[in-house]
Design an enzyme around this catalytic site. Structure first.
Site, PDB file in Angstrom:
ATOM      1  N   GLU A  40      -4.731   2.480  -4.364  1.00  0.00           N
ATOM      2  CA  GLU A  40      -3.198   2.481  -4.129  1.00  0.00           C
ATOM      3  C   GLU A  40      -2.849   1.143  -3.548  1.00  0.00           C
ATOM      4  O   GLU A  40      -1.463   1.031  -3.464  1.00  0.00           O
ATOM      5  CB  GLU A  40      -2.857   3.589  -3.471  1.00  0.00           C
ATOM      6  CG  GLU A  40      -3.058   3.634  -1.880  1.00  0.00           C
ATOM      7  CD  GLU A  40      -4.403   3.854  -1.811  1.00  0.00           C
ATOM      8  OE1 GLU A  40      -4.731   4.267  -0.461  1.00  0.00           O
ATOM      9  OE2 GLU A  40      -5.252   3.901  -2.518  1.00  0.00           O
TER      10      GLU A  40
ATOM     11  N   ASP B  83       0.814  -1.191   0.001  1.00  0.00           N
ATOM     12  CA  ASP B  83       0.040  -0.049  -0.038  1.00  0.00           C
ATOM     13  C   ASP B  83       0.844   1.250  -0.122  1.00  0.00           C
ATOM     14  O   ASP B  83       1.818   1.360   0.874  1.00  0.00           O
ATOM     15  CB  ASP B  83      -0.904  -0.009   1.311  1.00  0.00           C
ATOM     16  CG  ASP B  83      -2.020   1.030   1.102  1.00  0.00           C
ATOM     17  OD1 ASP B  83      -2.982   0.607   0.562  1.00  0.00           O
ATOM     18  OD2 ASP B  83      -1.711   2.156   1.730  1.00  0.00           O
TER      19      ASP B  83
END
Length: 527
Positions: free
Chosen positions: A409, A366
């Site tokens: 993301e 992440d």
């Protein structure tokens, strides 16, 4: 070679100085203008001719060097040595037999008439199928086997024409196809040599049996059952020799390169072979028609053109279908697998690891403070950061690993056959590589591009959660849940770090429910 110039020329064995004419100026002569204090001066015709001769001589002298540089740049030399040796051997054999046949095989005026008809049909066919051929090559899948339909004319010419005329047709056809295919020269030369060997094999069968005599009316056509069986066997042998020579020559190169010596690896797949057999059957029909009258070969040109266009449409439809499937399973921004394509493949990978008693690791990656990236660079710049991180994941993983953009993301990597140590090592490599990124990002509203980690822009960092399958069987959903929990802890303990999940999922339902309620769900953007 002596070149006339203002410095002097050779006269009677002595070098004599020649005075320039009145008003002459070297700079004015080069410019073709007026010398200072004299009339306009134009370049001498002899001097221009000499310069052109010098330029041509220099070009011819440098031609071997240019050719040598081109040959040395071929990708062939990067292949294993055994492949290079086999390619060279094929060229030597094809060139040797072709040269010998050209010097020894005679041909008659009737042969020239047949050759004219076959050449005309081949040229018309190639002219009418140039556009479909270019589209078919464009739709051709990389790594697959491509079938060139000019075997229609090459195989039929090998049955009815003397070898020198068949090889001349091969040169004409392959030259035109080279302009269409735009493939590397060494690849095209090797394929041409393989086709030449196929033509040689078909010609050998046609000349050692009564087949050519029957097709050229040099002998009565077979009427008896025994003669018809011999004719059928001869046609089958010629067809098999043409097919086998080319398939084996190319298949051996494939085997030497990849180590795949299976029958399919050598001879190709069933669909490709069926297409080849249909083309060769049409070529036999062309040979039979021209035996009645050479111009009749032109009657099959519309059939061949229709076949080529139909084949092009079919291949284009297959390519479009394959592209639609790929688009449905891949993320359009990064090109990575999306969840629809990743999760079934991950489940199969876990089953394979269980069958072979090998661990499987999952990394949840992440991007830290991604909202800040959108604020600094805009959403377009944030997308460029995501693409850069996806590129790092590709570079730092193996071809058998799975990489997915799981959502926003967040990205996921599944490592085949990797335990805790290998997974943590891969995660740390990814983390360091992302932190070292200096990707150039275009700012919104046409601003000046900046580099991540430079130009006052902070470094990009990622947090990674690692989970490895335990000894017992585990579904991907459970493995992903543990990796996501480890990622959540990495976020809460400072970011830009790797955290390994516990060996087994937490056993307290109440604590797990409380933990899940305090963190975002899988695949959602994190702050």
């Amino acid at each position: 070679m002596w070149i006339r110039s203002t410095r002097g020329h050779r006269t009677g064995g002595a070098r004599t100085r020649i005075s320039p004419p009145q008003g002459f100026s070297p700079t004015a002569r080069k410019a073709g203008g007026r010398s200072k204090g004299g009339p306009p001066v134009a370049p001498s015709g002899g001097t221009l001719l000499n310069r052109r001769i010098l330029h041509c001589a220099e070009w011819i002298t440098a031609a071997p060097l240019r050719l040598r540089a081109t040959v040395r740049s071929w990708q062939l030399w990067n292949r294993p040595r055994r492949v290079v040796v086999w390619v060279a051997l094929v060229h030597v054999v094809a060139t040797g037999f072709s040269s010998w046949s050209v010097m020894t095989a005679p041909f008659s005026p009737d042969d020239l008439l047949r050759a004219t008809a076959v050449f005309a049909a081949a040229i018309v066919h190639m002219a009418l199928t140039r556009e479909p051929e270019e589209r078919r090559r464009g739709a051709h899948r990389p790594g697959g086997e491509y079938v060139d339909q000019t075997s229609l004319w090459l195989f039929s010419s090998a049955l009815v024409l003397p070898l020198p005329l068949s090889l001349a047709l091969l040169v004409v056809v392959r030259t035109q196809r080279y302009l269409v295919a735009r493939r590397p020269p060494h690849t095209y030369l090797f394929t041409s040599s393989a086709i030449a060997l196929s033509v040689l094999c078909a010609d050998l069968v046609a000349t050692t049996t009564p087949l050519r005599a029957w097709l050229t009316l040099g002998a009565p056509l077979p009427h008896q059952p025994g003669e018809m069986a011999v004719a059928l066997a001869a046609v089958t042998a010629a067809l098999g020799g043409y097919f086998a020579a080319q398939a084996l020559v190319i298949g051996i190169v494939r085997g030497l390169s990849t180590g795949d010596w299976s029958l399919r690896g050598l001879l190709g797949d069933r669909t490709t072979n069926t297409t080849i057999l249909v083309i060769l059957a049409l070529a036999v029909g062309i040979a039979v028609l021209q035996s009645l009258s050479p111009p009749l070969a032109l009657l099959l040109v519309p059939v061949a053109v229709r076949f080529a266009r139909t084949e092009q449409r079919l291949q284009q439809a297959e390519a479009d279908g394959a592209q639609l499937k790929a688009d449905a399973l891949h993320d359009p921004l990064t090109g990575l697998l999306n969840r629809r394509g990743f999760e079934p493949a991950a489940a199969l990978a876990l089953l394979d690891g269980e069958r072979h008693d090998r661990p499987t690791a999952t990394l949840f990656v992440d991007i830290d403070h991604f909202k800040r990236w959108n604020d600094i660079l805009g959403h377009f710049g944030g997308d460029q950061v995501i693409k850069a991180v996806a590129g790092v994941l590709r570079q730092q993983t193996r071809h058998q690993d799975l990489v997915c953009r799981y959502g926003g993301e967040e990205m996921v990597v599944l490592l085949h056959g990797s335990g805790h140590a290998e997974a943590v090592d891969a995660a740390q490599r990814i983390r360091h590589a992302v932190q070292s990124l200096t990707t150039e990002v275009t700012l919104p509203a046409g601003g000046k591009p900046v580099r991540v980690g430079l130009d006052g822009v902070p470094c990009c960092t990622v947090s990674i959660g690692v989970a490895v399958t335990p000894d017992s069987r585990e579904q991907f959903s459970d493995l992903a849940q543990r990796a996501d929990e480890a990622l959540f802890r990495a976020k809460n303990t400072g970011r830009n770090r790797v955290v390994v999940a516990e060996e087994t999922p937490p056993s307290t339902p109440a604590s797990l429910a409380e933990d899940r309620s305090s963190r975002p769900s899988l695949g959602r953007r994190r702050p």
